[in-house]
Design an enzyme around this catalytic site. Structure first.
Site, PDB file in Angstrom:
ATOM      1  N   ASP A 110       0.809  -1.222   0.000  1.00 58.02           N
ATOM      2  CA  ASP A 110       0.000   0.000   0.000  1.00 58.02           C
ATOM      3  C   ASP A 110       0.845   1.276   0.000  1.00 58.02           C
ATOM      4  O   ASP A 110       0.298   2.379   0.106  1.00 58.02           O
ATOM      5  CB  ASP A 110      -0.986  -0.014   1.168  1.00 58.02           C
ATOM      6  CG  ASP A 110      -2.115  -0.998   0.920  1.00 58.02           C
ATOM      7  OD1 ASP A 110      -2.511  -1.149  -0.255  1.00 58.02           O
ATOM      8  OD2 ASP A 110      -2.601  -1.621   1.877  1.00 58.02           O
ATOM      9  N   ASP A 171      -6.612  -5.354  -4.382  1.00 59.18           N
ATOM     10  CA  ASP A 171      -6.418  -3.935  -4.066  1.00 59.18           C
ATOM     11  C   ASP A 171      -5.120  -3.387  -4.669  1.00 59.18           C
ATOM     12  O   ASP A 171      -4.988  -2.197  -4.930  1.00 59.18           O
ATOM     13  CB  ASP A 171      -6.355  -3.709  -2.553  1.00 59.18           C
ATOM     14  CG  ASP A 171      -7.256  -4.608  -1.742  1.00 59.18           C
ATOM     15  OD1 ASP A 171      -7.572  -5.724  -2.201  1.00 59.18           O
ATOM     16  OD2 ASP A 171      -7.629  -4.219  -0.627  1.00 59.18           O
TER      17      ASP A 171
HETATM   18  N1  GLY Z   1      -6.952  -2.174   0.834  1.00 64.47           N
HETATM   19  C1  GLY Z   1      -7.557  -2.734   1.987  1.00 64.47           C
HETATM   20  C2  GLY Z   1      -9.030  -2.637   1.983  1.00 64.47           C
HETATM   21  O1  GLY Z   1      -9.652  -2.268   0.989  1.00 64.47           O
HETATM   22  O2  GLY Z   1      -9.614  -2.940   3.019  1.00 64.47           O
END
Ligand code: GLY
Length: 394
Positions: A110, A171
């Site tokens: 992330d 994600d």
């Molecule tokens: N990227 C983590 C979520 O969407 O919870």
């Protein structure tokens, strides 16, 4: 027809009122949080300060969601041109530069979310060197998570963690724009090559033949062989986590924008068509697409906000005008429902922009609450609906 006959459509009026309400909340939060950070989600409709973690104190820049706060402030600047917002957004660059320089809580893919919204934006807009160097350092750290021979970026945890080794998640499609940008700014082709390979692997394995997606997928880290899909935040391994499908709509579209690969655009359309076919009457998805009206389950307003942005981006990419209109209209319906039924305009005690999101239902975290990313994408959707020549940070 004279100029005075041209009235804003009800949607335009609703959007303008929603923007004003959102900006009031952003203003209050700038005063309340200063250079510190709200938690991932609200508790009872209000964000507390981020709890201490990773050896850092309350309100510190840790976790994967802090950049959605300066990202939201950048949107406020785009909506108003008010330099107060520019100063407030820029005041977060130091914190992100220090975080990457000191190696604070970086074991995550992330870094894309974190550094695109906080540092790539100022680097792109004003050539800010400090922000640019921090974002390149974050991209370099993200590159250390590329696993050969699979050619995927490990999502979570230490690279030696047996539970997380070889695992990526849908994600991550939103994290590759950092790599594409790093390639552009440095002239080094390795960043884009890694991002392109990762996106191709997800298209092939995380997207299922029926148009749904796995939340997470494992590859054998030694041989690169694709192993199995598994959920983490969805209802079941073979169900379709709503926010994952929304990340797929937006993420595959963005990866197509950077690569021109038509297979990625087709994947985005597949994600979009399945998502839209599984919406309840009010167009805001339940937290897993297996649920619908009458299930008694919670909706995830953040999935709706992400999808609204992704569908708008997708509409700009597809060649068929009828399909493009369909995606644009679906995005408008979702946004209108968020404005009417999920925004905090009539909830003066709340300090989120929208309520009724779900972070992680299986673990009971942030269920039926506001979320920092839901707020960001809600304001991005409002910005897209308001500022015709808006420039995407992604
Ligand atoms: N990227 C983590 C979520 O969407 O919870």
């Amino acid at each position: 027809m004279t100029a005075t006959d041209v009235r804003p459509s009800p949607d335009a009026e609703a959007v303008a009122a929603a923007v004003s309400a959102a900006l009031r909340t952003v203003d209050a939060n700038i005063d309340a949080f200063g250079d510190r950070y709200p938690a991932d989600t609200t508790t009872g409709g209000r964000y507390p300060f981020r709890p201490p973690s990773a050896g850092q104190p309350r309100g510190a820049n840790v976790g994967w969601t802090t950049s959605f706060w300066p990202g939201t402030i950048w949107l406020a600047y785009d909506l108003t041109g008010d330099e107060r917002y520019l100063r407030a957004a820029m005041s977060h660059v130091d914190s992100f530069a220090i975080r990457v320089a000191r190696g604070i809580d970086l074991d995550t893919h992330d870094l894309g979310f974190l550094y695109t919204l906080s540092c790539v934006t100022p680097a792109r807009r004003s050539g800010d060197r400090w922000a640019r160097d921090a974002a390149v350092a974050a991209a370099d750290h993200l590159m250390t998570r590329v696993l050969e021979p699979a050619g995927i970026i490990q999502a979570w945890g230490d690279l030696s963690d047996p539970r997380q080794r070889g695992r990526t998640i849908i994600d991550s499609l939103m994290n590759t724009p950092l790599l594409f940008w790093a390639g552009e700014t440095t002239g080094d082709g390795r960043y884009a090559a890694a991002a392109r390979r990762h996106a191709a692997q997800l298209r092939e394995h995380i997207l299922r033949p029926d148009g749904t997606t796995f939340h997470t997928f494992y590859w054998d880290p030694e041989t690169g062989v694709p192993l199995r899909g598994e959920t983490e935040q969805g209802h079941a391994d073979d169900s379709c986590w709503a926010r994952g499908q929304a990340w797929g709509i937006y993420g595959f579209t963005l990866n197509h924008r950077y690569t021109g690969d038509p297979a990625l655009l087709a994947a985005a359309q597949t994600c979009a068509d399945h998502f839209l076919a599984h919406l309840p009457a009010d167009h805001v998805a339940y937290w897993d697409l297996v649920f619908t009206d009458g299930s008694g389950e919670e909706r995830d307003s953040s999935a709706a906000a992400i999808a609204a942005c992704g569908l708008t981006e997708l509409a700009g990419a597809v060649a068929d005008p009828a399909r493009a209109d369909g995606y644009r209209e679906a995005a408008a319906r979702i946004l209108r429902s968020l404005v009417d039924g999920y925004s905090t305009a009539g909830h003066p005690a709340a300090n989120a922009l929208i309520l009724h999101g779900v972070y992680d239902k299986p673990k009971g975290i942030g269920v039926d609450e506001g979320t920092l990313w839901g707020d960001y994408f809600y304001l991005e959707a409002l910005t897209r609906a308001t500022v015709s020549d808006w420039t995407s940070p992604w």
